[in-house]
Design an enzyme around this catalytic site. Structure first.
Site, PDB file in Angstrom:
ATOM      1  N   SER A 170       0.888  -1.170   0.000  1.00  0.00           N
ATOM      2  CA  SER A 170       0.000   0.000   0.000  1.00  0.00           C
ATOM      3  C   SER A 170       0.918   1.210   0.000  1.00  0.00           C
ATOM      4  O   SER A 170       2.137   1.052   0.092  1.00  0.00           O
ATOM      5  CB  SER A 170      -0.928  -0.010   1.210  1.00  0.00           C
ATOM      6  OG  SER A 170      -0.172   0.020   2.386  1.00  0.00           O
ATOM      7  N   ARG A 228     -10.610  -3.549 -10.158  1.00  0.00           N
ATOM      8  CA  ARG A 228     -11.134  -2.972 -11.381  1.00  0.00           C
ATOM      9  C   ARG A 228     -10.266  -3.446 -12.544  1.00  0.00           C
ATOM     10  O   ARG A 228      -9.047  -3.581 -12.387  1.00  0.00           O
ATOM     11  CB  ARG A 228     -11.083  -1.442 -11.326  1.00  0.00           C
ATOM     12  CG  ARG A 228     -12.151  -0.804 -10.445  1.00  0.00           C
ATOM     13  CD  ARG A 228     -13.529  -0.877 -11.093  1.00  0.00           C
ATOM     14  NE  ARG A 228     -14.537  -0.186 -10.312  1.00  0.00           N
ATOM     15  CZ  ARG A 228     -15.376  -0.775  -9.458  1.00  0.00           C
ATOM     16  NH1 ARG A 228     -15.318  -2.081  -9.262  1.00  0.00           N
ATOM     17  NH2 ARG A 228     -16.278  -0.069  -8.816  1.00  0.00           N
ATOM     18  N   GLU A 257     -15.480  -3.787 -19.783  1.00  0.00           N
ATOM     19  CA  GLU A 257     -16.634  -4.673 -19.550  1.00  0.00           C
ATOM     20  C   GLU A 257     -17.837  -4.220 -20.376  1.00  0.00           C
ATOM     21  O   GLU A 257     -18.053  -3.021 -20.496  1.00  0.00           O
ATOM     22  CB  GLU A 257     -16.976  -4.659 -18.055  1.00  0.00           C
ATOM     23  CG  GLU A 257     -15.859  -5.281 -17.231  1.00  0.00           C
ATOM     24  CD  GLU A 257     -16.037  -5.069 -15.733  1.00  0.00           C
ATOM     25  OE1 GLU A 257     -17.127  -4.634 -15.302  1.00  0.00           O
ATOM     26  OE2 GLU A 257     -15.089  -5.345 -14.997  1.00  0.00           O
ATOM     27  N   HIS A 275     -17.951  -9.851 -13.401  1.00  0.00           N
ATOM     28  CA  HIS A 275     -18.053  -8.803 -12.369  1.00  0.00           C
ATOM     29  C   HIS A 275     -19.185  -9.098 -11.378  1.00  0.00           C
ATOM     30  O   HIS A 275     -20.176  -8.365 -11.318  1.00  0.00           O
ATOM     31  CB  HIS A 275     -18.257  -7.422 -13.017  1.00  0.00           C
ATOM     32  CG  HIS A 275     -17.924  -6.273 -12.097  1.00  0.00           C
ATOM     33  ND1 HIS A 275     -17.411  -5.085 -12.535  1.00  0.00           N
ATOM     34  CD2 HIS A 275     -18.044  -6.127 -10.757  1.00  0.00           C
ATOM     35  CE1 HIS A 275     -17.230  -4.254 -11.514  1.00  0.00           C
ATOM     36  NE2 HIS A 275     -17.621  -4.882 -10.408  1.00  0.00           N
TER      37      HIS A 275
HETATM   38  C1  8YV Z   1     -21.091  -3.589  -8.470  1.00  0.00           C
HETATM   39  C2  8YV Z   1     -18.747  -2.728  -7.661  1.00  0.00           C
HETATM   40  O1  8YV Z   1     -20.773  -4.619  -9.330  1.00  0.00           O
HETATM   41  O2  8YV Z   1     -19.037  -1.870  -5.504  1.00  0.00           O
HETATM   42  C3  8YV Z   1     -18.390  -1.817  -6.533  1.00  0.00           C
HETATM   43  O3  8YV Z   1     -17.459  -1.024  -6.686  1.00  0.00           O
HETATM   44  O4  8YV Z   1     -18.030  -2.883  -8.589  1.00  0.00           O
HETATM   45  C4  8YV Z   1     -19.993  -3.501  -7.552  1.00  0.00           C
HETATM   46  O5  8YV Z   1     -20.427  -3.718  -6.291  1.00  0.00           O
HETATM   47  C5  8YV Z   1     -21.866  -2.621  -9.245  1.00  0.00           C
HETATM   48  O6  8YV Z   1     -21.814  -1.310  -8.864  1.00  0.00           O
HETATM   49  C6  8YV Z   1     -23.276  -3.161  -9.386  1.00  0.00           C
HETATM   50  O7  8YV Z   1     -24.104  -2.376 -10.127  1.00  0.00           O
END
Ligand code: 8YV
Length: 309
Positions: A170, A228, A257, A275
């Site tokens: 970190s 991500r 995605e 995801h």
């Molecule tokens: C969701 C996400 O997949 O919280 C996050 O950062 O990537 C996820 O929880 C997304 O926002 C669902 O719509």
């Protein structure tokens, strides 16, 4: 009015509809006409990990007061402009931590023990021709975590139960943490059998797993990404995997995605998920309750449940 950016969860949509004048952005064929029509009535935006609130949208909505994200990640929201304009921002931390950490462990086991390949082996009838090949042990392997926040810490706790030595990277050393700190991701990768990405996406962490990191991991180690897609240089990942320079990868997230590089489809040392880190009924309901709760708090002058800005 409350502007929802894309379809994300039907329970959330119903709860918003009950309480607010809900506008669905994705249903409008002409975005510019839609924004022109509603620009003076939209006071809240609900986005998620895929569509948030960028500078252009925020500038198009002069009455915007709050962006409530159905995600913990805030990388699709222009936080700087929100700060400058006094627009509040909320997310959905904590409620999804366990699910995402559970999934990280699931990905490690799926990759090392080749669970998906095993399942395909049984379904295709191949078991009748012979036993499945041997796989790789998880317990006791060293786990390197990039980002020791809520999710990274939850992954570390779970990996401890598998007798794994825990390393982390970190920006700064965490006080009161017994895990081994590495000041660079390359050093972390060199000293870990399993490298897990669990940090927020920012300009500093984009492509934090680059070619150099992949080569530091090498053909005996694997990469897990529940953060991500843009944390990983995907083109370099495809090369490292197809050239056999990296042992394997289990990915819940991708750079563009829902596009996934098709070169990965033929590789057995890869696990690909769409995801789904926070994708359980329980957690998505809790996330929806937080989005609604934050909006209700804001519009009734109470303090926000999970404020970011
Ligand atoms: C969701 C996400 O997949 O919280 C996050 O950062 O990537 C996820 O929880 C997304 O926002 C669902 O719509």
């Amino acid at each position: 009015g409350v502007l929802m950016m894309c379809p994300m969860n039907s329970y959330l949509e119903n709860e918003l509809q009950k309480r607010f004048n809900l506008l669905r952005y994705w249903t409008s064929p002409e975005k510019s006409v839609f924004l022109e029509t509603h620009r003076n009535s939209i006071r809240a935006v609900v986005g998620n990990a895929f569509v948030g609130a960028d500078a252009q949208l925020i500038n198009d909505l002069p009455k915007l007061e709050i962006v409530s994200s159905f995600s913990v990640g805030l990388d699709k929201i222009d936080l700087g402009i929100c700060k400058d304009k006094g627009i509040r921002v909320t997310n959905t931390p904590d409620v999804l931590t366990e699910d995402v950490a559970d999934l990280a462990i699931g990905l490690i086991l799926a990759l090392l023990r080749r669970l998906c390949e095993c399942d395909r082996y049984v379904r295709s009838g191949k078991w009748k021709q012979g036993d499945f090949k041997l796989t790789t042990k998880f317990s006791g392997k060293s786990v390197g975590i990039i980002g020791l926040g809520r999710i990274g810490t939850a992954i570390a706790k779970r990996a401890e139960a598998f007798s794994c030595p825990i390393n982390y990277y970190s920006r700064t050393v965490k006080p009161d943490v017994a895990y081994k700190y590495y000041p660079t991701v390359v050093d972390l990768a060199k000293n870990s059998d399993i490298l897990v990405v669990a940090c927020p996406l920012s300009d500093e962490t984009r492509h934090i797993v680059n070619r150099q990191v992949m080569d530091a991991l090498g053909p005996k180690s694997v990469l897990i990404n529940i953060g991500r897609g843009p944390h990983v240089d995907e083109q370099e990942l495809v090369k490292a995997l197809t050239e056999g320079r990296l042992g394997g990868a289990a990915l819940d997230v991708f750079e563009k995605e829902p596009h996934v590089p098709e070169e990965l489809f033929g590789l057995e040392n890869v696990v690909l998920l769409p995801h789904v880190g926070s994708g359980t009924v329980e957690t998505r309901n809790a996330m929806a309750d937080l989005v609604v709760g934050n909006l209700e708090a804001h519009f009734s002058g109470k303090s926000l449940l999970t404020p970011v800005v």
